[in-house]
Design an enzyme around this catalytic site. Structure first.
Site, PDB file in Angstrom:
ATOM      1  N   LYS A   9      10.546  13.149  11.245  1.00  0.00           N
ATOM      2  CA  LYS A   9      11.588  11.962  11.301  1.00  0.00           C
ATOM      3  C   LYS A   9      11.467  11.150  12.327  1.00  0.00           C
ATOM      4  CE  LYS A   9      16.517  11.625  11.138  1.00  0.00           C
ATOM      5  NZ  LYS A   9      17.962  12.234  11.131  1.00  0.00           N
ATOM      6  N   HIS A  30     -11.593  11.587 -29.222  1.00  0.00           N
ATOM      7  CA  HIS A  30     -10.330  11.155 -29.154  1.00  0.00           C
ATOM      8  C   HIS A  30      -9.186  11.903 -29.436  1.00  0.00           C
ATOM      9  CE1 HIS A  30     -12.540   7.134 -28.473  1.00  0.00           C
ATOM     10  NE2 HIS A  30     -13.181   7.423 -29.652  1.00  0.00           N
TER      11      HIS A  30
END
Length: 510
Positions: free
Chosen positions: A137, A274
């Protein structure tokens, strides 16, 4: 210049001694706790105990040692804020400039066989994440490191510039928040599992990057491959033995092939293109299974993916190397098979030994959200089938129906699979109507449709699919049943002497 200070408190000790020595050379004062302090002192590194900073001993078996204002005020004070600095001076708190923390090994703990709930809870870090988040922070003033792979770059920049750039500190802080978020996600997941929370009100998932991919489905799409943080199963843990880097489409197709191959116990080979099977065969050995899978569709297998459920031997490898394949995935390869297949420079050879899939849940992204459901692991046996026609299936037909049912489960809906002699002979996938899928499968099968069986992933809304089956010479059909017009299909089947069984289970795959 004020004395620079660093807190080092790590579970993973990789590289920490060399890093600490580098900090000492740069004039840093080292503060440490417990096990890290011992390791550093054994190497002759001067270390200040965290208790000297807090004025308070480590208590509760180490549960409380860093949770103190003298630590967190030193981390969170903004250097450009004169009031902050004045308050620190009044409270006799010194600044802390660098934090190096990696957390209690929660992931490793819960991965151990037989770990108890109490042991898991004791490995939930409290002070570590708190220090990391405080430092991150206040990133503009405090550097924070959670990953040992960052040690060298940090030391080098400090040596060259005497301080880390704002960009470097921002990057390190961002990694901290990813790290603590993943840590908390694992804890939440563990609690969900313990309490059997199947679909909690908030779902937090964490994955680890396996590799960046050259591109996604198409060259203009960026992509990466991630794996579940806990599981050691599934395609993400396959070992690549040979060949160029896997692509996004390779991974999708290979996963589809592996999911199908797990349906079979006897020697089996699956060819996928596919994300749909183009040929599936079983046999008394792998070579025979491959022959059947190849002959099912010798055109579509070109450039496809092949999966086997047994070690690839020399005989099978000699057949596989004769065609262009993108990937072969198997539980293993004999030395002779590898010698043959590795002569092909680009083919990817993957080794994966596992039983069930990695996760009990299937997660699919949609715009703005996720769909989560159970994996479709439902299987049936002969006793669960309901014969709805006048003619019952023969023993041979029953075996072929069960074979076809295992395959159709993995074909995109609407799906029809034709099987003849323990191999697929026609597959109709992803059609907008069921009779269309049937016509595609029948056309592909040609003369092999005569005497074949048909599997449908969902019920027949009308008898037209049965009519097409009859015209092609198909003798047996397996389907879920459940249509309000089931009787029409049954009458049509009886009219042509076709046996039909209901599974009462649907296998849509979208």
């Amino acid at each position: 210049m004020s004395q620079k200070r660093a807190i080092l408190s790590v579970s993973d000790k990789t590289g920490i001694i060399e890093f600490a020595k580098g900090l000492i050379e740069l004039g840093y004062e080292i503060i440490s706790t417990g096990g890290t302090k011992k390791v550093l002192e054994q190497e002759g590194i001067s270390v200040i105990s965290i208790s000297e900073i807090t004025g308070f001993p480590e208590i509760l078996d180490g549960r409380v040692k860093t949770l103190h204002p003298n630590v967190f005020a030193g981390l969170l004070a903004i250097r450009a804020n004169e009031d902050h600095l004045k308050q620190l001076q009044e409270q006799h708190v010194d600044l802390i400039d660098l934090v190096v923390v990696n957390l209690y090994p929660f992931k490793e703990t819960i991965s151990k066989p037989g770990v108890t709930f109490e042991e898991a809870i004791e490995n939930i870090d409290i002070g570590g994440p708190s220090m990391l988040r405080a430092a991150a922070k206040n990133y503009q003033d405090v550097a924070v490191i959670v990953d040992p792979t960052d040690y060298q770059a940090v030391i080098e920049e400090l040596k060259q510039e005497q301080m880390l750039s704002l960009a470097a500190k921002k990057k390190l802080a961002a990694k901290v928040f990813r790290h603590t978020a993943a840590y908390d996600a694992l804890i939440a997941q563990y609690w969900n599992d313990q309490l059997e929370e199947v679909f909690p009100e908030k779902l937090t998932l964490t994955y680890e990057k396996v590799q960046e991919l050259r591109y996604g489905e198409n060259p203009h799409q960026k992509a990466s491959f991630y794996r579940e943080a806990i599981s050691k199963q599934g395609l993400a843990y396959a070992k690549q033995l040979h060949g160029k880097e896997l692509s996004y489409n390779n991974i999708q197709d290979t996963n589809a092939a592996w999911e199908i191959i797990k349906e079979f116990k006897q020697p089996a080979v699956v060819a996928v293109k596919h994300m749909n099977p183009c040929g599936v065969g079983v046999g008394k050995n792998l070579s025979e299974a491959f022959t059947r899978a190849y002959e099912a569709d010798p055109v579509s297998i070109f450039g496809g993916i092949v999966a086997t459920n047994q070690m690839v031997d020399e005989d099978t490898a000699s057949r596989l190397k004769e065609i262009f394949l993108e990937v072969i995935i198997a539980p293993g390869f004999t030395e002779q098979a590898l010698e043959l297949l590795t002569k092909k420079k680009n083919i990817r050879l993957l080794e994966l030994v596992e039983g069930e899939g990695a996760s009990s849940k299937k997660v699919v992204s949609v715009l703005g959200g996720l769909l989560v459901q159970d994996q479709d692991k439902k299987q049936i046996n002969a006793e669960e089938l309901k014969v709805v026609t006048k003619r019952k299936p023969t023993t041979e037909e029953l075996e072929q129906l069960q074979f076809a049912w295992k395959v159709v489960k993995h074909v995109k809906s609407n799906a029809i699979v034709l099987a003849n002699g323990q191999q697929t002979v026609g597959i109709g996938a992803g059609q907008m109507n069921r009779v269309g899928a049937a016509k595609i499968a029948i056309e592909q099968a040609g003369e092999l449709a005569k005497g074949a069986v048909m599997a449908s992933d969902a019920f027949f809304p009308m008898p037209d699919t049965v009519e097409e089956a009859a015209k092609a010479g198909i003798t047996a059909i397996i389907q879920p049943g459940g249509s309000i017009r089931d009787e029409d299909s049954i009458i049509e089947a009886d009219k042509h002497g076709i046996t039909m069984v209901f599974t009462s289970i649907r296998h849509f795959k979208h």
